[in-house]
Design a protein around this motif. Structure first.
Motif, short mmCIF file in Angstrom:
data_model
loop_
_atom_site.label_atom_id
_atom_site.label_comp_id
_atom_site.label_asym_id
_atom_site.label_seq_id
_atom_site.Cartn_x
_atom_site.Cartn_y
_atom_site.Cartn_z
N VAL A 1 49.66 43.84 35.72
CA VAL A 1 48.42 44.40 36.00
C VAL A 1 48.27 45.70 35.37
O VAL A 1 49.17 46.58 35.74
CB VAL A 1 48.50 44.37 37.57
N MET A 2 47.11 45.99 34.56
CA MET A 2 46.98 47.02 33.94
C MET A 2 45.89 47.78 34.02
O MET A 2 44.74 47.13 34.61
CB MET A 2 47.04 46.78 32.41
N ASP A 3 45.92 49.20 34.41
CA ASP A 3 44.88 49.99 34.88
C ASP A 3 44.69 50.77 33.43
O ASP A 3 45.39 51.82 33.11
CB ASP A 3 45.14 50.92 35.95
N GLY A 4 43.74 50.32 32.41
CA GLY A 4 43.86 50.90 31.13
C GLY A 4 45.05 50.47 30.31
O GLY A 4 45.26 49.50 30.50
N GLU A 5 45.81 51.39 29.80
CA GLU A 5 47.16 51.31 29.13
C GLU A 5 48.29 51.45 30.21
O GLU A 5 49.19 51.35 29.82
CB GLU A 5 47.29 52.52 28.16
N LYS A 6 47.83 51.69 31.43
CA LYS A 6 49.21 52.07 32.33
C LYS A 6 49.43 50.72 33.18
O LYS A 6 48.52 50.29 33.95
CB LYS A 6 48.63 52.97 33.45
N LEU A 7 50.46 50.35 33.12
CA LEU A 7 51.24 49.32 33.99
C LEU A 7 51.32 49.71 35.38
O LEU A 7 51.98 50.60 35.93
CB LEU A 7 52.69 48.84 33.54
N VAL A 8 50.65 49.17 36.43
CA VAL A 8 50.43 49.51 37.70
C VAL A 8 51.13 48.21 38.62
O VAL A 8 51.21 48.74 39.84
CB VAL A 8 49.03 49.81 38.42
N GLY A 9 51.43 47.17 38.23
CA GLY A 9 51.87 46.21 39.00
C GLY A 9 52.13 44.68 38.09
O GLY A 9 51.77 44.76 36.84
N ILE A 10 52.64 43.87 38.97
CA ILE A 10 52.64 42.46 38.48
C ILE A 10 52.31 41.46 39.46
O ILE A 10 52.45 41.90 40.48
CB ILE A 10 54.29 42.28 38.04
N ILE A 11 51.77 40.46 38.94
CA ILE A 11 51.20 39.46 39.90
C ILE A 11 51.98 38.20 39.19
O ILE A 11 51.87 37.67 38.11
CB ILE A 11 49.60 39.36 39.96
N SER A 12 52.51 37.53 40.23
CA SER A 12 53.06 36.21 39.92
C SER A 12 52.51 35.12 40.69
O SER A 12 51.95 35.08 41.95
CB SER A 12 54.70 36.35 40.20
N GLU A 13 52.94 33.73 40.28
CA GLU A 13 52.28 32.54 41.03
C GLU A 13 53.04 32.72 42.56
O GLU A 13 52.63 32.00 43.44
CB GLU A 13 53.18 31.31 40.27
N ARG A 14 54.31 33.26 42.59
CA ARG A 14 55.19 33.42 43.85
C ARG A 14 54.14 34.45 44.74
O ARG A 14 54.01 33.94 45.99
CB ARG A 14 56.42 34.13 43.54
N ASP A 15 53.47 35.50 44.24
CA ASP A 15 52.80 36.32 45.13
C ASP A 15 51.59 35.54 45.51
O ASP A 15 51.20 35.38 46.79
CB ASP A 15 52.06 37.47 44.08
N TYR A 16 50.97 34.53 44.60
CA TYR A 16 49.84 33.81 45.04
C TYR A 16 50.30 32.76 46.06
O TYR A 16 49.49 32.96 47.21
CB TYR A 16 49.25 33.05 43.94
N ALA A 17 51.21 32.12 46.02
CA ALA A 17 51.64 31.22 47.16
C ALA A 17 51.96 31.87 48.28
O ALA A 17 51.49 31.25 49.37
CB ALA A 17 52.90 30.53 46.65
N ARG A 18 52.78 32.79 48.40
CA ARG A 18 53.06 33.64 49.61
C ARG A 18 52.06 34.41 50.21
O ARG A 18 51.85 34.72 51.66
CB ARG A 18 54.39 34.37 49.27
#
Length: 149
Positions: A45-62
């Motif tokens: 998950v990018m805010d411009g050039e900065k990495l601010v997070g990560i989203i996964s299929e596991r996040d979606y499921a849970r």
């Protein structure tokens, strides 16, 4: 085992080099759609050039499906893992496997000089180890049979 001492930079060279990402304001639906299209299990998950997070299929499921939320009305920022653990191209395959096992992650963003340069999955690391072991076996077989060059 030499293949475990290889660095992540070498693993990244075997990948396509493409990095797909989403913004924090994107809908979860858009993120899942991109994951399906690109056949990946997580996105930075990018805010411009900065990495601010990560989203996964596991996040979606849970955090969406099990909570009865709408993927089209939920923003990525609401369910992403903020401040993800990152690695550098100098980390070894063994170090990354240890991090993934201990933290129960399947994906790690790779940062070099403050910039996202790739993502590695547990599948990438397992494939690297298998390929390297197969090459070692071929070299040993050639050596034993006298066909080594």
């Amino acid at each position: 085992m030499a293949e475990l001492e290889s660095n992540i930079g070498a693993v990244l060279k075997n990948k396509s080099g493409k990095i797909w990402s989403v913004s924090p304001s994107a809908s979860v639906y858009e993120a899942i759609e991109l994951m399906a299209e690109k056949q990946v299990g997580a996105l930075p998950v990018m805010d411009g050039e900065k990495l601010v997070g990560i989203i996964s299929e596991r996040d979606y499921a849970r955090k969406v499906i099990l909570k009865g939320r709408s993927s089209k009305e939920t923003a990525v920022v609401e369910i992403m893992t903020s401040g993800p653990i990152t690695i550098t191209p100098q980390h070894t395959v063994a170090e990354c496997m240890r991090i993934m096992t201990e933290k129960r992650f399947r994906h790690l963003p790779v940062i070099d000089n403050g910039k996202l340069v790739g993502m590695v999955s547990i599948g990438d690391l397992v494939n690297w180890v298998i390929t390297e072991q197969q090459q070692t076996i071929r070299h040993l077989e050639a050596y034993i049979s006298g066909n080594a060059s």
